[in-house]
Each structure stands twice: as structure tokens, then as C-alpha cells.
Design an enzyme around this catalytic site. Structure first.
Site, PDB file in Angstrom:
ATOM      1  N   ASN A 162       6.859 -21.770 -23.996  1.00  0.00           N
ATOM      2  CA  ASN A 162       7.543 -21.521 -21.933  1.00  0.00           C
ATOM      3  C   ASN A 162       9.187 -22.295 -21.799  1.00  0.00           C
ATOM      4  OD1 ASN A 162       5.233 -19.675 -20.805  1.00  0.00           O
ATOM      5  ND2 ASN A 162       4.368 -21.663 -22.246  1.00  0.00           N
ATOM      6  N   GLU A 163       9.835 -20.578 -22.268  1.00  0.00           N
ATOM      7  CA  GLU A 163      11.574 -21.665 -21.692  1.00  0.00           C
ATOM      8  C   GLU A 163      11.845 -20.776 -20.702  1.00  0.00           C
ATOM      9  OE1 GLU A 163      12.975 -23.168 -24.424  1.00  0.00           O
ATOM     10  OE2 GLU A 163      12.673 -22.361 -26.246  1.00  0.00           O
ATOM     11  N   PRO A 164      12.595 -21.844 -20.480  1.00  0.00           N
ATOM     12  CA  PRO A 164      13.575 -22.011 -19.646  1.00  0.00           C
ATOM     13  C   PRO A 164      13.643 -19.961 -18.891  1.00  0.00           C
ATOM     14  CG  PRO A 164      15.281 -22.696 -20.533  1.00  0.00           C
ATOM     15  CD  PRO A 164      13.970 -22.644 -21.334  1.00  0.00           C
TER      16      PRO A 164
END
Length: 641
Positions: A162-164
Site C-alpha cells: 500500500n504505497e503513498p
């Protein structure tokens, strides 16, 4: 383990944090908590549903679970697992796949039922991924949710993948990986270009539903992002901050990963301190930097208004404290890194005698010496010390394939031009071309290619060391066995690595040893090489008297720099010397323009070195010290007798 005794000490922290002395003790604690869940569910005759993570962080946890199974009879028959994520696309038998990782580190060594293992499928057609993700969520929900979710954290602040920008209610889905995440994974794939751009990951919303969430982090590399996740504002820019909203989360850290939390980094802001000289040094420099004032201009109000009233009261008046710290900083500066002959050395970082010292500069890779301490290297030679350089590894994994082909092409043309028999060379060249054309990401090179790449780096290192003023008999290539596997993942260190190092030390009997104390390199080679030197010196200290007078200095620069309060020797570099250092770095042509493993710094190595050396000089200038063009910084390792 460090206990949280006072709420005041942790008032900056927005979720529970437990800090252990080292990753091993922390991992054993987490493994036993998982085992307790499994045993509890066995007693209830039901399944334990585990959310598992991959990467280096949980390996010791899995090792302990395997030990519990083999030595203490812990059964996994009632365990159902769901892994957080998988690269996409990714074949399950690929060495970088999380299927391979989980099998090698856990599943192949326990009695879990294979049908109870769930890992996102990296082979699905794109159009089938949405249904797969919905079913993944459904299976977890039908089992009553995850009993525990194990997490690591990426340097972007991602949990899972879950990236930025990820939403706090996101579910399992296909995502695009952040460039920093791909750079960090480059070492496992043989270069960033081979790292997949996408992954299938559980969402933050999925993770939140777990009955218990444990996020683990080890090493100084994670300290910055841990501070943001624990003390920062909740933000989609740092997805791990969403965990502050959970009542079921705990961060498990080792001391280096926790080092930037306020209670460890600037403890005077949250509690009364025992004011050691070291802590005073750090605090005063912090205060000067925080207020952007020279040390000698700090006032009592500055101390009182920034959490340092106790220091002012116990050790004041503050001007005396300022003068003491200013003098300490001033005494770290020396233009004589080998010691100044016939001088009072009581306030200098190095001894005056012997006036001409025997010196070994150990370089983990063939360019770390000139990148990190090239100016000091040149200064030591210019000042007539007996300087040796020892290249601990060949660095052959950090050469591009086309560079290897270019060198062999030169040799083919050269032998033909000189009328020599080039048939065998041409055959080897064709075999190399065929191998490279079919080479898979991170595939081990043939022995011929490894040799050529090693010779490229050896030739560059010789050219750089000669440029610094060394004769060939003072240039040593150790080719330590732990490294020479041809793989990104190296072999374990053995006594042979240590014995080879001891033999070189015994031959030279140095007064000074310089070693890389910069442990942020992508492969971790620096810390391995440093520990080999350390163990060699420790063993020699037991039997050989000369070692008692051998000082070990650590340098940094290629990947990281010492904090100002840590520096014990700062060597000023003139504009001309900085230019000479750059030219020494330029001799390493295979590492220019675009290195194979550049880390997350886009600058070339010579640019990093120049900028960091100037930043160190600027840091001294800002504190009120003399203004220099550049500085190289060192910290002395203290042996415990």
C-alpha cells in the site's frame, strides 16, 4: 527489552511501541506470541488465521517458528495463512517470488496443510485479478478474519504494498509500486529495470480488520520512516500512519530502528536526563542547529525554552557549556590525519608518534576508499605515511554486462591486430554473448564473466590507488571468499575470511586502520566487511602486542554521513584536494554515469562525495567554526579491553 515506565517519555508517540535490544530477541518474542495464538486455537479446536509478511524483517520470526515446530512440537495443522502481497507478474517458482520465499523460510519446514496456504497469484491474466481479490477478501471474512497480521514497513511508509496515496479503507487489489520501493528491491532482481512495476496486495482496510497487528522494523535504515509513522500526522503520504487509528496495533522495533523517536533522539524534550559529556555534546549541537545559531551565541533562554533547563541548572552557566562544546568541536579538526609530528597531541584526534605511521585503508568495494576518504587517503600519502589499501571484495556484481562484452571485444580485436591466436577468445566471447542474451534477472554470471567483471574493477582500483600515490606492492586484493559467490545474496562469513584479514594485518602491523563504517549500502557488504576486520583485530589483540597501539577509524560517505556530534576527526579538504579526490573517483569508470546498484540517491558517486564533504564543512561553519571548502569525517572505534 525497554519498558515504557513513564507516559511522559512517550507523549510524542501516537501508538504503542516496544523496543528490544536486537532483532533476534524481538523476533523470538513475536514468534512466541504467534505460537500462543496457535496453541489457544488448538485448545478451542478451531483454526488460527495468520496474516504473514515477506522480506528480511520477518525471517528470524519464521526461523523461531520452525524451531518451535521441530524442537517443541508446535503443530501447524490448524493454521491457515494469508500472505500480504506478491509482485505482478511473477511466476511462483521464480527466486524473487513470495511463494518461493515463504516455502524456503517457513512452509517447507512445518506441517501446515498446503491447501491452507494463500498467497496472491502473480500469474493471473489482468482481467481475472479483480475477482481473485474479491475472493481473497471473502475467504478471510468467512474464517472470521485474521487473528494476527504481521507487517514490515517500507521506506515510503508502505505496509504490504500500500504505497503513498492508498486509501485507509482500501481492499485487496492490483497496485503500482513506488519508484523508491523498486529501487530498494533492485538488489534482489539484479537491477531496478527488472523489478516488476506492479503488485497484488491486501489493502489497508483489510489489514485493519485483523484482531491484532504487529509491525516490525529493524536497523537504522528504517528509523526515519518509523518516526513519521509513530509521531507524525496521519497522512496518505505515509500509509503506515493510518495504523494510529487502530486499537489493536503494536510496533516492535530494535534500538537502531527506534533511534529517531523523540525519547531516544532528543530525550531532554521529554524527561530529565543524566547529563554525560556525550549527551551534552549532542544536545548543544542540536540546540544550535535547531535555532540556527553558532554554539557560542546560545543563551540561557535558548536552553530554558527548548527542554534543556535541567542542563543549564546542573552544568551551567551556559556560556561555559558553550565554550566546552566549541573547544571539543575545534579539537576534532586536523590537517594531519596521521598525527602531527613534534606537536602536543593531547587535544588532537590522532597521536603525534610515531611520526610516520603504517596505515591500512580497507575498502569493501574497489571504490569505497576514494569515494569516502579520497582526500584523507591522498593527504596521508603526501605526508609520507606508509599507506596500504586493501580491497576486500571484487565488486564484480556491480558491472554492467555490456561493459564486460566491451572489454572482451577489445581483447579480441587486440589479439587479431597483434597477429596472435584469438580463436579461443572468440569462442569465449560468443558463449558470453549467448549467455547474456538469454540471461534472466539476477541470474548468476558464468565464471568467465565474473572474472572479467572482477578484472574491470581491479584495473580501476589500481588506477585510482596509483593516482593517490601508492606503489603496486601497497595495493592488496583480498577477494574474500564470502563475496565470491557471483550472486547478489552472498555466502556466510567463515573463519577463512577472518584469517585472510588477520594475515594481512600481521604482515603490515599498522598503527592506523581505516574501515567503512557506512552500513547503508544496498547489499549490506559494508557491515559484513567491517565485522570481519573487527573480529580479526579482536583475535590479534589477544596474542600480538602491536595491536594495542593500532587505532581503528571508521569512514562514511558513499551512502551516508556521520552526524556532527558523532565526529571525532574532521579532515579539511582544500579546493585543489577535492578536485584530486574527484579525479581518483573518475578512475572507476564502470561506476560512473549509471551504477548498477545506485541506491536511492540519483547523484553519481563523485557528486555524492563532493556534496557530502561540503555539507560536513558547512555544518562546522554553521556552528561557528572555521570555514573550509570540504571535510571528511571519521569516528574512532573503541575496543573494550
Amino acid at each position: 527489552m525497554i519498558k515504557l515506565n513513564l507516559l511522559e517519555e512517550t507523549r510524542f508517540e501516537k501508538l504503542p511501541v516496544t523496543v528490544f535490544e536486537n532483532p533476534k530477541s524481538a523476533s523470538i518474542n513475536v514468534a512466541h506470541r504467534i505460537a500462543n495464538i496457535i496453541r489457544k486455537k488448538q485448545a478451542e479446536n478451531t483454526f488460527a488465521v495468520l496474516g504473514l509478511a515477506t522480506g528480511v524483517t520477518p525471517i528470524a520470526v519464521y526461523n523461531e517458528l520452525v524451531r518451535l515446530h521441530k524442537e517443541e512440537g508446535l503443530s501447524f495443522k490448524n493454521v491457515i495463512t494469508f500472505n500480504l502481497d506478491e509482485y505482478y507478474p511473477m511466476l511462483p517458482n521464480a527466486s524473487q517470488s513470495y511463494v518461493t520465499f515463504m516455502n524456503e523460510n517457513l512452509f517447507d519446514h512445518i506441517d501446515i496443510e498446503k491447501e491452507n496456504i494463500h498467497i496472491p497469484d502473480g500469474t493471473l491474466p489482468l482481467e481475472d485479478i479483480p475477482d481473485f481479490c474479491l475472493n481473497y477478501e471473502k475467504k478471510i471474512a468467512e474464517l472470521g478474519g485474521l487473528d494476527i497480521q504481521i507487517l514490515g514497513i517500507g521506506r515510503t511508509g508502505h505496509i504490504g504494498f500500500n504505497e503513498p496515496g492508498s486509501a485507509p479503507n482500501s481492499g485487496t487489489r492490483l497496485v503500482t509500486l513506488d519508484d523508491l520501493t523498486r529501487r530498494d528491491a533492485a538488489k534482489d532482481f539484479g537491477g531496478k529495470s527488472f523489478v516488476p512495476t506492479k503488485a497484488i496486495t491486501m489493502g489497508i482496510g483489510t489489514i485493519f480488520k485483523a484482531k491484532e497487528i504487529i509491525l516490525m522494523a529493524w536497523s537504522r535504515k528504517k528509523a526515519s520512516i518509523i518516526k513519521k509513522a509513530v509521531e507524525g500526522k496521519i497522512s496518505g503520504k505515509v500509509p503506515a500512519t493510518y495504523l494510529q487509528l487502530s486499537n489493536n496495533v503494536e510496533f516492535i522495533l530494535d534500538q537502531p530502528a527506534a533511534s529517531e523517536l523523540t525519547r531516544f533522539d532528543t530525550p531532554w524534550q521529554v524527561k530529565d536526563c543524566v547529563w554525560t559529556d556525550e549527551l551534552i555534546h549532542k544536545a548543544v549541537i542540536w540546540l544550535a542547529n535547531h535555532l540556527q545559531k553558532p554554539v557560542l551565541k546560545l543563551t540561557e533562554d535558548d536552553y530554558n525554552n527548548n527542554g534543556m533547563a535541567q542542563l543549564a541548572t546542573e552544568k551551567g552557566p551556559v556560556y561555559n557549556i558553550n565554550i566546552h562544546i566549541f573547544n571539543k568541536l575545534q579539537h576534532t579538526i586536523t590537517g594531519w590525519p596521521g598525527g602531527k609530528p613534534n606537536a602536543d597531541d593531547s587535544q588532537r584526534p590522532e597521536r603525534a608518534e610515531p611520526s610516520q605511521k603504517r596505515v591500512i585503508i580497507f575498502s569493501p568495494h574497489p571504490d569505497d576508499d576514494v569515494i569516502s576518504m579520497g582526500g584523507t587517503f591522498i593527504r596521508l600519502v603526501d605526508q609520507k605515511h606508509d599507506v596500504h589499501v586493501a580491497y576486500q571484495t571484487s565488486g564484480n556484481t556491480a558491472v554492467w554486462d555490456d561493459d564486460a562484452l566491451r572489454f572482451i571485444e577489445f581483447n579480441v580485436d587486440f589479439t587479431e591486430k597483434m597477429g596472435m591466436d584469438s580463436a579461443k577468445l572468440k569462442e569465449m566471447y560468443q558463449n558470453m554473448r549467448l549467455f547474456i542474451d538469454q540471461k534472466k534477472p539476477n541470474q548468476v554470471d558464468t565464471s568467465e564473466i565474473q572474472t572479467i567483471k572482477g578484472l574491470i574493477r581491479k584495473g580501476e582500483a589500481i588506477a585510482a590507488a596509483r593516482y593517490c600515490g601508492l606503489e603496486d606492492d601497497h595495493i592488496h586484493f583480498q577477494s574474500l571468499p564470502f563475496y565470491e559467490s557471483g550472486k547478489t545474496k552472498k555466502n556466510p562469513v567463515t573463519d577463512l575470511d577472518i584469517e585472510l584479514t588477520m594475515k594481512l594485518l600481521q604482515k603490515i602491523q599498522p598503527h592506523q586502520v581505516f574501515a567503512a563504517g557506512d552500513f547503508e549500502d544496498p547489499h549490506g557488504t559494508h557491515i559484513v566487511c567491517f565485522n570481519i576486520i573487527l573480529e580479526a583485530l579482536k583475535r590479534l589483540r589477544k596474542t600480538e602486542s602491536w595491536v594495542q597501539d593500532c587505532w581503528l577509524w571508521m569512514y562514511r560517505g558513499a551512502w551516508h554521513e556521520f552526524e556532527t556530534h558523532e565526529i571525532e576527526m574532521a579532515v579539511p579538504i582544500s579546493p585543489q584536494e577535492l578536485e584530486r579526490k574527484k579525479h581518483a573517483i573518475f578512475k572507476h569508470q564502470s561506476q560512473k554515469d549509471r551504477a548498477v546498484f545506485p541506491g536511492d540517491d540519483a547523484r553519481e558517486f563523485w557528486q555524492r562525495a563532493e556534496d557530502r564533504n561540503r555539507e560536513t564543512a558547512q555544518a562546522y561553519d554553521d556552528l561557528g567554526l572555521s570555514e573550509y571548502e570540504a571535510m571528511e569525517a571519521f569516528v574512532r572505534w573503541k575496543f573494550e579491553d
